[in-house]
Structure formats: C-alpha cells, structure tokens
Design a protein around this motif. Structure first.
Motif, PDB file in Angstrom:
ATOM      1  N   LEU A  46       0.810  -1.213   0.000  1.00 38.30           N
ATOM      2  CA  LEU A  46       0.000   0.000   0.000  1.00 38.30           C
ATOM      3  C   LEU A  46       0.846   1.267   0.000  1.00 38.30           C
ATOM      4  CD1 LEU A  46      -2.954   0.781  -0.043  1.00 38.30           C
ATOM      5  CD2 LEU A  46      -2.934   0.782   2.445  1.00 38.30           C
ATOM      6  N   THR A  47       1.883   1.319   0.807  1.00 41.02           N
ATOM      7  CA  THR A  47       2.751   2.497   0.840  1.00 41.02           C
ATOM      8  C   THR A  47       3.414   2.710  -0.512  1.00 41.02           C
ATOM      9  OG1 THR A  47       3.185   2.158   3.187  1.00 41.02           O
ATOM     10  CG2 THR A  47       4.684   3.595   2.014  1.00 41.02           C
ATOM     11  N   ASN A  48       3.913   1.639  -1.119  1.00 42.04           N
ATOM     12  CA  ASN A  48       4.539   1.766  -2.439  1.00 42.04           C
ATOM     13  C   ASN A  48       3.553   2.274  -3.483  1.00 42.04           C
ATOM     14  OD1 ASN A  48       6.861   0.752  -1.321  1.00 42.04           O
ATOM     15  ND2 ASN A  48       6.487  -1.326  -2.025  1.00 42.04           N
ATOM     16  N   TYR A  49       2.328   1.788  -3.421  1.00 39.10           N
ATOM     17  CA  TYR A  49       1.300   2.232  -4.360  1.00 39.10           C
ATOM     18  C   TYR A  49       1.040   3.735  -4.198  1.00 39.10           C
ATOM     19  CZ  TYR A  49      -3.264   2.962  -6.434  1.00 39.10           C
ATOM     20  OH  TYR A  49      -4.310   3.471  -7.155  1.00 39.10           O
ATOM     21  N   PHE A  50       0.875   4.186  -2.952  1.00 36.50           N
ATOM     22  CA  PHE A  50       0.615   5.603  -2.716  1.00 36.50           C
ATOM     23  C   PHE A  50       1.786   6.472  -3.151  1.00 36.50           C
ATOM     24  CE2 PHE A  50      -2.700   4.789   0.832  1.00 36.50           C
ATOM     25  CZ  PHE A  50      -3.701   4.707  -0.116  1.00 36.50           C
ATOM     26  N   VAL A  51       3.010   6.011  -2.959  1.00 37.12           N
ATOM     27  CA  VAL A  51       4.190   6.768  -3.402  1.00 37.12           C
ATOM     28  C   VAL A  51       4.192   6.882  -4.921  1.00 37.12           C
ATOM     29  CG1 VAL A  51       6.712   6.708  -3.554  1.00 37.12           C
ATOM     30  CG2 VAL A  51       5.587   6.273  -1.379  1.00 37.12           C
ATOM     31  N   GLU A  52       3.842   5.808  -5.620  1.00 33.66           N
ATOM     32  CA  GLU A  52       3.781   5.847  -7.088  1.00 33.66           C
ATOM     33  C   GLU A  52       2.709   6.819  -7.565  1.00 33.66           C
ATOM     34  OE1 GLU A  52       5.722   4.410  -9.446  1.00 33.66           O
ATOM     35  OE2 GLU A  52       7.016   3.728  -7.828  1.00 33.66           O
ATOM     36  N   VAL A  53       1.566   6.837  -6.910  1.00 39.45           N
ATOM     37  CA  VAL A  53       0.505   7.777  -7.282  1.00 39.45           C
ATOM     38  C   VAL A  53       0.965   9.207  -7.052  1.00 39.45           C
ATOM     39  CG1 VAL A  53      -1.838   8.575  -6.740  1.00 39.45           C
ATOM     40  CG2 VAL A  53      -1.369   6.135  -6.882  1.00 39.45           C
ATOM     41  N   SER A  54       1.686   9.459  -5.962  1.00 34.59           N
ATOM     42  CA  SER A  54       2.155  10.822  -5.679  1.00 34.59           C
ATOM     43  C   SER A  54       3.207  11.287  -6.690  1.00 34.59           C
ATOM     44  CB  SER A  54       2.691  10.927  -4.252  1.00 34.59           C
ATOM     45  OG  SER A  54       3.828  10.125  -4.093  1.00 34.59           O
ATOM     46  N   LEU A  55       3.906  10.354  -7.336  1.00 34.98           N
ATOM     47  CA  LEU A  55       4.843  10.751  -8.394  1.00 34.98           C
ATOM     48  C   LEU A  55       4.096  11.282  -9.622  1.00 34.98           C
ATOM     49  CD1 LEU A  55       7.419   7.820  -8.226  1.00 34.98           C
ATOM     50  CD2 LEU A  55       7.708  10.158  -7.380  1.00 34.98           C
ATOM     51  N   VAL A  56       2.940  10.707  -9.893  1.00 41.64           N
ATOM     52  CA  VAL A  56       2.128  11.141 -11.028  1.00 41.64           C
ATOM     53  C   VAL A  56       1.312  12.382 -10.666  1.00 41.64           C
ATOM     54  CG1 VAL A  56       0.242  10.459 -12.574  1.00 41.64           C
ATOM     55  CG2 VAL A  56       1.989   8.803 -11.922  1.00 41.64           C
ATOM     56  N   CYS A  81      -6.221  11.443  -0.318  1.00 46.42           N
ATOM     57  CA  CYS A  81      -6.967  12.480  -1.024  1.00 46.42           C
ATOM     58  C   CYS A  81      -6.178  12.819  -2.278  1.00 46.42           C
ATOM     59  CB  CYS A  81      -7.110  13.698  -0.123  1.00 46.42           C
ATOM     60  SG  CYS A  81      -7.887  15.099  -0.903  1.00 46.42           S
ATOM     61  N   PHE A  82      -6.859  12.953  -3.400  1.00 47.36           N
ATOM     62  CA  PHE A  82      -6.170  13.163  -4.663  1.00 47.36           C
ATOM     63  C   PHE A  82      -5.744  14.610  -4.901  1.00 47.36           C
ATOM     64  CE2 PHE A  82      -8.430   9.187  -5.359  1.00 47.36           C
ATOM     65  CZ  PHE A  82      -7.375   8.411  -5.760  1.00 47.36           C
ATOM     66  N   GLY A  83      -5.919  15.481  -3.936  1.00 45.93           N
ATOM     67  CA  GLY A  83      -5.461  16.849  -4.066  1.00 45.93           C
ATOM     68  C   GLY A  83      -6.485  17.735  -4.752  1.00 45.93           C
ATOM     69  N   PRO A  84      -6.136  18.987  -4.970  1.00 44.82           N
ATOM     70  CA  PRO A  84      -7.086  19.915  -5.580  1.00 44.82           C
ATOM     71  C   PRO A  84      -7.555  19.408  -6.942  1.00 44.82           C
ATOM     72  CG  PRO A  84      -5.174  21.087  -4.771  1.00 44.82           C
ATOM     73  CD  PRO A  84      -4.871  19.622  -4.659  1.00 44.82           C
ATOM     74  N   PRO A  85      -8.855  19.462  -7.170  1.00 48.14           N
ATOM     75  CA  PRO A  85      -9.376  18.982  -8.443  1.00 48.14           C
ATOM     76  C   PRO A  85      -9.056  19.938  -9.583  1.00 48.14           C
ATOM     77  CG  PRO A  85     -11.125  19.959  -7.165  1.00 48.14           C
ATOM     78  CD  PRO A  85      -9.895  19.971  -6.291  1.00 48.14           C
ATOM     79  N   LYS A  86      -9.157  19.432 -10.791  1.00 41.91           N
ATOM     80  CA  LYS A  86      -8.970  20.292 -11.963  1.00 41.91           C
ATOM     81  C   LYS A  86     -10.059  21.352 -11.992  1.00 41.91           C
ATOM     82  CE  LYS A  86      -5.660  17.827 -13.867  1.00 41.91           C
ATOM     83  NZ  LYS A  86      -4.402  18.031 -13.264  1.00 41.91           N
ATOM     84  N   PRO A 124       1.409  15.233  -7.914  1.00 40.92           N
ATOM     85  CA  PRO A 124       2.145  15.803  -6.778  1.00 40.92           C
ATOM     86  C   PRO A 124       1.240  16.346  -5.669  1.00 40.92           C
ATOM     87  CG  PRO A 124       2.760  16.894  -8.849  1.00 40.92           C
ATOM     88  CD  PRO A 124       1.690  15.911  -9.156  1.00 40.92           C
ATOM     89  N   ASP A 125      -0.043  16.599  -5.965  1.00 43.28           N
ATOM     90  CA  ASP A 125      -0.968  17.101  -4.955  1.00 43.28           C
ATOM     91  C   ASP A 125      -1.617  15.979  -4.145  1.00 43.28           C
ATOM     92  OD1 ASP A 125      -0.529  19.755  -5.721  1.00 43.28           O
ATOM     93  OD2 ASP A 125      -2.011  19.599  -7.319  1.00 43.28           O
ATOM     94  N   PHE A 126      -1.301  14.738  -4.469  1.00 37.10           N
ATOM     95  CA  PHE A 126      -1.854  13.580  -3.767  1.00 37.10           C
ATOM     96  C   PHE A 126      -1.361  13.587  -2.323  1.00 37.10           C
ATOM     97  CE2 PHE A 126      -1.586   9.013  -2.635  1.00 37.10           C
ATOM     98  CZ  PHE A 126      -2.909   8.663  -2.824  1.00 37.10           C
ATOM     99  N   VAL A 127      -2.280  13.390  -1.387  1.00 41.76           N
ATOM    100  CA  VAL A 127      -1.963  13.397   0.041  1.00 41.76           C
ATOM    101  C   VAL A 127      -2.359  12.041   0.616  1.00 41.76           C
ATOM    102  CG1 VAL A 127      -2.504  14.460   2.259  1.00 41.76           C
ATOM    103  CG2 VAL A 127      -2.386  15.864   0.203  1.00 41.76           C
ATOM    104  N   PHE A 128      -1.481  11.439   1.408  1.00 39.63           N
ATOM    105  CA  PHE A 128      -1.832  10.184   2.060  1.00 39.63           C
ATOM    106  C   PHE A 128      -1.118  10.066   3.390  1.00 39.63           C
ATOM    107  CE2 PHE A 128       2.074   9.049  -0.066  1.00 39.63           C
ATOM    108  CZ  PHE A 128       2.672   8.130   0.770  1.00 39.63           C
ATOM    109  N   ASP A 129      -1.690   9.256   4.237  1.00 39.06           N
ATOM    110  CA  ASP A 129      -1.078   8.956   5.525  1.00 39.06           C
ATOM    111  C   ASP A 129      -1.468   7.530   5.896  1.00 39.06           C
ATOM    112  OD1 ASP A 129       0.353   9.366   7.889  1.00 39.06           O
ATOM    113  OD2 ASP A 129      -1.471   9.923   8.961  1.00 39.06           O
ATOM    114  N   ILE A 130      -0.480   6.720   6.237  1.00 39.88           N
ATOM    115  CA  ILE A 130      -0.718   5.346   6.647  1.00 39.88           C
ATOM    116  C   ILE A 130      -0.201   5.190   8.067  1.00 39.88           C
ATOM    117  CG2 ILE A 130      -0.172   2.922   6.226  1.00 39.88           C
ATOM    118  CD1 ILE A 130       0.166   3.619   3.289  1.00 39.88           C
ATOM    119  N   GLU A 131      -1.041   4.653   8.924  1.00 46.18           N
ATOM    120  CA  GLU A 131      -0.655   4.437  10.310  1.00 46.18           C
ATOM    121  C   GLU A 131      -0.549   2.937  10.550  1.00 46.18           C
ATOM    122  OE1 GLU A 131      -2.696   5.107  14.582  1.00 46.18           O
ATOM    123  OE2 GLU A 131      -2.658   6.834  13.243  1.00 46.18           O
TER     124      GLU A 131
END
Length: 103
Positions: A12-22, A46-51, A24-31
């Motif tokens: 899951l962490t790797n997936y979220f990091v890959e999404v944030s590379l595409v 959260c996918f960040g500010p919308p278009k 940059p406004d993607f926000v995530f937190d895993i506990e």
C-alpha cells in the motif's frame, strides 16, 4: 488481485508513493502499529485539488461509511461532493478500524 491481504497491505505504501509521483498534490497517511511486524491500522488519502475549482462544486459534502467484511474488518469512510453536472466528485477516503476512540 491474486495475492494475500497481508501482501497487499505491505504494498500500500509503495502504491501511494507511485501515485504521488504522477499527482504531486496527492496526500496520504498510513498508520501502523509497532510490533514484530508493522501492522496496518488505518490510512487516509486524497487526490489533491481537483482540476475543477471547488467553487463550482455544490455546497454540500456528503460523508458516508461502509463496513469491510471478511478476514480484515474495518470501515471505509468517503467524503464526496456533487459537481455542476450532478456527478459524484470524490474528495477523500479513509480506511480505519471500527468504533474506536483513536479512529
């Protein structure tokens, strides 16, 4: 899709990091809980500010939850809004354990 739940949670962490590379406004937190192995507790994304600007969305935010069934129980909470064309616009997601003070 064909692996175990344990393996999927580890990725899951790797997936979220890959999404944030595409996006940059993607926000995530895993506990996770600290024990012998890191144990997944909850995550937010959260996918960040919308278009589309937020001011075009209807001024109502709907928050709903559904219970996760199966071996790993929990709750999926979503926050959505409605766009001018009456389509659902996802804002944020949270997977957490059910009915705990911490969550």
């Amino acid at each position: 899709m064909r692996g175990s739940f344990e393996h999927a949670y580890k990725l899951l962490t790797n997936y979220f990091v890959e999404v944030s590379l595409v996006n940059p406004d993607f926000v995530f937190d895993i506990e996770t809980m600290s024990c012998k192995y890191k144990r997944f507790t909850r995550c937010f994304w959260c996918f960040g500010p919308p278009k589309k600007p937020y001011k075009l969305l209807k001024p109502v935010v709907v928050i709903d939850k559904t219970f996760l069934k199966g071996r790993y129980r929990g709750t999926l909470i979503t926050a959505i809004a409605i766009d001018p064309s009456n389509y659902i616009f996802p804002l944020a997601f949270l997977i957490t354990d059910s009915k705990t003070t911490e969550s």
